[in-house]
Motif scaffolding. Sequence first.
Motif, short mmCIF file in Angstrom:
data_model
loop_
_atom_site.label_atom_id
_atom_site.label_comp_id
_atom_site.label_asym_id
_atom_site.label_seq_id
_atom_site.Cartn_x
_atom_site.Cartn_y
_atom_site.Cartn_z
N LYS A 198 0.99 -1.28 0.08
CA LYS A 198 -0.13 0.05 0.20
C LYS A 198 0.66 1.25 -0.01
O LYS A 198 1.59 1.61 -0.81
CB LYS A 198 -0.89 -0.05 1.09
CG LYS A 198 -1.89 -1.21 1.12
CD LYS A 198 -3.02 -1.29 1.99
CE LYS A 198 -3.81 -2.55 2.16
NZ LYS A 198 -4.49 -2.86 0.95
N LEU A 199 0.71 2.02 1.27
CA LEU A 199 1.46 3.43 0.79
C LEU A 199 2.73 3.33 1.79
O LEU A 199 3.46 4.13 2.37
CB LEU A 199 0.47 4.46 2.01
CG LEU A 199 -0.87 4.68 1.08
CD1 LEU A 199 -1.64 5.68 2.43
CD2 LEU A 199 -0.77 5.30 -0.03
N PHE A 200 3.60 2.17 1.24
CA PHE A 200 4.95 1.98 1.74
C PHE A 200 5.92 2.55 0.36
O PHE A 200 5.57 1.92 -0.67
CB PHE A 200 5.30 0.73 2.18
CG PHE A 200 6.60 0.81 2.77
CD1 PHE A 200 6.67 1.05 4.21
CD2 PHE A 200 7.69 0.30 2.16
CE1 PHE A 200 7.95 1.04 4.76
CE2 PHE A 200 8.97 0.31 2.84
CZ PHE A 200 9.16 0.45 4.01
N GLY A 201 7.00 3.28 0.56
CA GLY A 201 7.66 3.71 -0.64
C GLY A 201 9.04 3.11 -0.86
O GLY A 201 9.68 2.80 0.16
N LYS A 202 9.77 3.30 -1.91
CA LYS A 202 11.26 3.04 -2.24
C LYS A 202 11.37 4.57 -3.04
O LYS A 202 11.11 4.95 -3.87
CB LYS A 202 11.17 2.14 -3.40
CG LYS A 202 12.64 1.79 -3.74
CD LYS A 202 12.52 0.85 -5.08
CE LYS A 202 14.08 0.65 -5.60
NZ LYS A 202 13.95 -0.07 -6.59
N ILE A 203 12.74 4.72 -1.93
CA ILE A 203 13.32 6.30 -2.37
C ILE A 203 13.78 6.10 -3.59
O ILE A 203 14.77 5.26 -4.01
CB ILE A 203 14.38 6.51 -0.99
CG1 ILE A 203 13.58 6.77 0.00
CG2 ILE A 203 15.00 8.01 -1.41
CD1 ILE A 203 14.47 7.03 1.45
N THR A 204 13.62 7.10 -4.54
CA THR A 204 13.90 7.39 -5.68
C THR A 204 15.08 8.61 -6.12
O THR A 204 15.92 8.60 -6.86
CB THR A 204 12.98 7.33 -6.75
OG1 THR A 204 12.29 8.65 -6.34
CG2 THR A 204 12.22 5.96 -6.89
N LYS A 205 15.11 9.33 -5.00
CA LYS A 205 15.95 10.77 -5.26
C LYS A 205 15.89 11.38 -3.75
O LYS A 205 15.09 11.31 -2.74
CB LYS A 205 15.03 11.57 -6.20
CG LYS A 205 15.76 12.97 -6.40
CD LYS A 205 14.94 13.85 -7.17
CE LYS A 205 15.73 15.20 -7.55
NZ LYS A 205 15.00 16.16 -8.29
N VAL A 206 17.04 11.92 -3.55
CA VAL A 206 17.29 12.80 -2.38
C VAL A 206 17.70 14.27 -2.47
O VAL A 206 18.71 14.47 -3.51
CB VAL A 206 18.32 11.95 -1.47
CG1 VAL A 206 18.81 12.91 -0.24
CG2 VAL A 206 18.08 10.61 -1.07
N ASP A 207 17.14 15.07 -2.03
CA ASP A 207 17.46 16.63 -2.29
C ASP A 207 17.96 17.07 -1.05
O ASP A 207 17.53 17.22 0.12
CB ASP A 207 16.13 17.39 -2.47
CG ASP A 207 16.48 18.76 -2.95
OD1 ASP A 207 17.60 19.11 -2.91
OD2 ASP A 207 15.43 19.58 -3.41
N LYS A 208 19.42 17.37 -1.12
CA LYS A 208 20.32 17.52 -0.05
C LYS A 208 20.13 19.05 0.02
O LYS A 208 20.69 19.59 1.24
CB LYS A 208 21.51 17.29 -0.25
CG LYS A 208 22.28 17.79 -1.26
CD LYS A 208 23.66 17.40 -1.48
CE LYS A 208 24.45 17.81 -2.91
NZ LYS A 208 25.95 17.43 -2.87
#
Length: 733
Positions: free
Chosen positions: A261-271
């Motif tokens: 469901k609303l569980f994600g996989k990180i695709t990008k990090v904005d530092k």
Amino acid sequence: MEGDLPGQANAVNVGSSILQGASLPVISGGEFNSSEGDHNRITITILQGVPRQRDDRHEASSTLHQGQRNLRRDHMVSRDLSDVQGEECIEEQSSNAVRQRDNTSVWGIQSVAQTDRDTITRLLYSIGTKREVERHLHIFSSSSNPSQPAKFAVIKVGGAVLSNLDELALSLSFLYRVGLYPVVLHGAKPQLNEIMKREGVVPNYIDGIRVTDAKTLQIARRVFLEENLKLVSALEKLGTRARPITSGVFTAEYLDKEKYKLFGKITKVDKRPIEASIRDGALPILTSLAETADGQILNVSAGIAAGELAKELEPMKIVFLNNKGGLFHGVTGEKLDVINLDEEYVTLMKEPWVKYGTKLKLREFKELLDHLPRLSSVAVISASSLQKELFTDSGAGTLIRRGYKLFKHDNIGEIGVDRFCQVVHDRDPEVLAGFQSVTDVLSDLEKTPYSVYGDESLDVVAIVSHPEGEVPVMTKMLSSRGGVLSDLMDNVFNAIKKDHWKLFWTAPADDENRAWHFERADGSFTREGKSLFWHGVKDVAEVEKIIKDYEANGRIERSFLPVAPSAPPHRLVTSPRGTRGFSTMARRFLRNLPGSSRGSATAAAPTPSTQPELLGLIEARGFTGQALTTLPPAHHSHVSSRQLAGYPLDGYTKTPVTYSNLSPQDVESLEKSGEVDDWVMALPNGVCKPFVDAIDRGAKERETGEGSVVVGLSADYKFEKGRTCGLPGEASS
């Protein structure tokens, strides 16, 4: 007067408050050469502590924690000063007089910040040596720069650690006070489970991943925000600026919408939000929530989020805080101190005790470090031991690093001539100073048989020249910054010692790793800007014979002879009988020991005197000087310290003694009048000479014709004629 400047009194109060009840150790090494400005009261508070041995880890930890607890009281002073600064900036518009006062107030606030850093740094000495702490602090401080301010550390805080919020906030405040800005990311698993249980929502996991429906996400978001603000508030109460960053950093996509469901996989990090926070002087505090490209909030694993954050920032340290304080052996229960993944990963993963969670952690750590510079490392540690892990060589938790594979070859061709030449070009101090060229180094290698030691990545490369029948010389020890930080230099040096139990080497006197050489040598001396070190040789006569052979065969460029005095000496450096000779470390000051001599090997043992000797101590402010003031046999006549002049000598009860600030002229006058029987110079290298020369001048004018005994703790006169360097009964005549 300087003491009347606005802000200075407050600076003193800050330092004193932090150190109430704290006792600092006597640092090994024989000298403390640091400049803290004119904050005398702070210095006095520090030096009043009872000296502790470094091995007393429990008491040292208590000392650090006492200092941490006292941080709570300090933030009020800093906040008051900030308020004063704000008020005065408004008044500044009214008159030039007020403007002048405001500038002084700003100076006072800056002074507080520097005093804070100095005080906390000194407090860290209770967990490790001064050299350890300062080396790690220097490396961490230099890791970041204005364009990349987040290079120090990413700290992942487990939800269980948040239950002891005070301990966590104090540890993070310590880092802030010494100018380090970690990026903090926290989870909240136990808190979330508790709230969900209270609200009648049953947690659901598939493959160890929380199935996050809309109700779960709603609760999770509320819990994460609450825990984030709690931590930020706890830090702010300690005077540590912190900024909550709960969105805008992680972009994610659904891991498997149908399944999780609303569980994600990180695709990008904005530092950018993180770096902006650090540039503004605030610790960034992040939660493990992400957003999709169209703005849907997703739950993500805090551990995975920390890893993705580290891949983007490439910090030196990635710290995982848990309550256990490390990783542990599944059978013996012992804590694992270091895991070198390059060497041990395959073997560890096959071990029957490495199961489930441990195996998953090791896999994640390896995958993370494979994407980071070799200098980066992972530490698993408890919040209470964070300082010891970061600022000591021994650490406190479990250190995971990519590691190294050492080699030993008899020809540089086996590692590649071009690679070796590049290392020499980039790191050799002789080449960098223009005394040698890379071609000269290659030519020197052909003169004698040699071995080259190092690691596969060439972070450390050492050359050992070992002609048949001669004592080996380590002609090169070239390390990168990462090699120093990861203790790789020690591992290479230990490999060399296994092959050569006697070893000599030289290094420039201003070598940036000079402390490393002194700590690994059995003896050393410095002459004309170059230091000679040796290991495995205890006898001075043997040292001199070896050096004569070196010079005869052209293996040492500079003349280091004579090694020992050639005339009967008249100065005595005393030390317990039977300890290591010709050490660079100062030993305990003992007077009139049975069996000791004044410098002649044939002298009879002196009869112990019942008449107290009057001692003059020059520079009693440092750790060694303070230790000498507490010795029971000492009868202090004069105790000199520029910083403490005018204050009483605390803890000394024989007679009232006040610190003075003796000049060489004062010392000469006291020597001439015979008011001092023995002088101790607790001075760093290069500073002792004017005082010893003054004593010599005063001794010539004494009516008795006999001068005082001088004990020098520096190396200024170590091997000159007329001076004794050695131990009772061992000095050469």
